[in-house]
Design an enzyme around this catalytic site. Structure first.
Site, PDB file in Angstrom:
ATOM      1  CG  HIS A  60      -2.087  -0.924   1.122  1.00  0.00           C
ATOM      2  ND1 HIS A  60      -3.211  -0.808   1.903  1.00  0.00           N
ATOM      3  CD2 HIS A  60      -2.309  -1.975   0.297  1.00  0.00           C
ATOM      4  CE1 HIS A  60      -4.082  -1.757   1.572  1.00  0.00           C
ATOM      5  NE2 HIS A  60      -3.551  -2.488   0.613  1.00  0.00           N
ATOM      6  CD  GLU A  62      -1.783   4.535   3.281  1.00  0.00           C
ATOM      7  OE1 GLU A  62      -1.543   3.635   2.429  1.00  0.00           O
ATOM      8  OE2 GLU A  62      -2.933   4.910   3.558  1.00  0.00           O
ATOM      9  CB  CYS A  90      -6.422  -0.155   5.162  1.00  0.00           C
ATOM     10  SG  CYS A  90      -4.813  -0.976   5.112  1.00  0.00           S
ATOM     11  CB  CYS A  93      -1.762   1.829   6.090  1.00  0.00           C
ATOM     12  SG  CYS A  93      -1.457   0.981   4.519  1.00  0.00           S
TER      13      CYS A  93
END
Lengths: 163, 163
Positions: A60, A62, A90, A93
């Site tokens: 992801h 991040e 999410c 993260c």
């Protein structure tokens, strides 16, 4: 939503993240997400979603940005850094953000916005709020006593590096 | 805790994870955690905590094992795999497990056991259960409308790879 007077720089860092997310959609490298790590008023690292491009479900925006920032400062903590992300992080993260001890998060869209375009963020938040035995992915506890002995060895260790 | 009749193989996979976690403490490479990904009754990938050794706050045992497993099968989903982990996964790792669509989780110690030896797992779970404005790390929403346009572009994209 926190309402506050903010500097132009704050908008500019988010605009940079949004620009990276647009480029990521257009290049087909991954999902419509990007993040920027800022330290001392300058961009330290950036990340875009690379899940499908690199076949890594943990890639992801991040996570990618935090890993790059840690490499840049040679530290597993980023307590003097701020994260700008185009979407509310999410649970994966958010966990990474807490472990990295990031000082502040700026985000643009929400988990509900992400759900509307097909992402599971909101679903995963709902799952983690359930008791372990009520979740969709079964969780089975075994051999706790054996694994607890390793925690005890960690406690006794004189050479451990805490984090 | 789910009580069920289980095969000897299940114990053996967890014993392997526990053995890896002991070695990780003794070598000083990272925290007292390890994980094993199993597919078709065989170990597909393993991971140990490498946070301090690699200066990467995301290098938890489960994340390392999931990334290695995805590389092995060249897929960002592991829906035919089971994960054995020496401790209840933290929110970061639970997120990764859900994104990877792992079929089942076996764990040994709990988030409370980890908290007793100095790890923030339980604290982070508690934080994620709070409203965004009540959390320790401030979360500030800005520029939602601009970022929403990227989601709309994603929706319209004919070339996107969903995940």
């Amino acid at each position: 939503m926190v309402v506050m007077k903010r500097s132009r720089a704050v908008d500019q860092f988010m605009e940079r993240a949004i620009q990276l997310s647009v480029e990521n959609v257009r290049s087909g490298a991954g999902g419509p997400f990007a993040a920027v790590v800022v330290r001392n008023g300058a961009i330290l690292a950036t990340g875009v979603n690379q899940v499908t491009g690199t076949l890594d479900p943990t890639a992801h925006a991040e996570i990618v940005a935090i890993r790059e920032a840690c490499r840049a400062v040679r530290n597993f903590q980023l307590s003097d850094c701020e994260l700008y992300t185009t979407c509310e992080p999410c649970p994966m993260c958010m966990g990474a953000i807490y472990w990295a001890r990031i000082a502040r998060i700026y985000y643009a869209t929400t988990r509900e916005d992400a759900a509307k375009v097909g992402f599971d963020d909101s679903f995963i938040y709902d799952q983690l709020a359930l008791k372990l035995e009520a979740r969709k992915i079964p969780m089975v506890q075994i051999l706790r006593d054996q694994a607890l002995q390793v925690f005890q060895e960690w406690e006794r260790s004189q050479t451990k590096i805490k984090y």
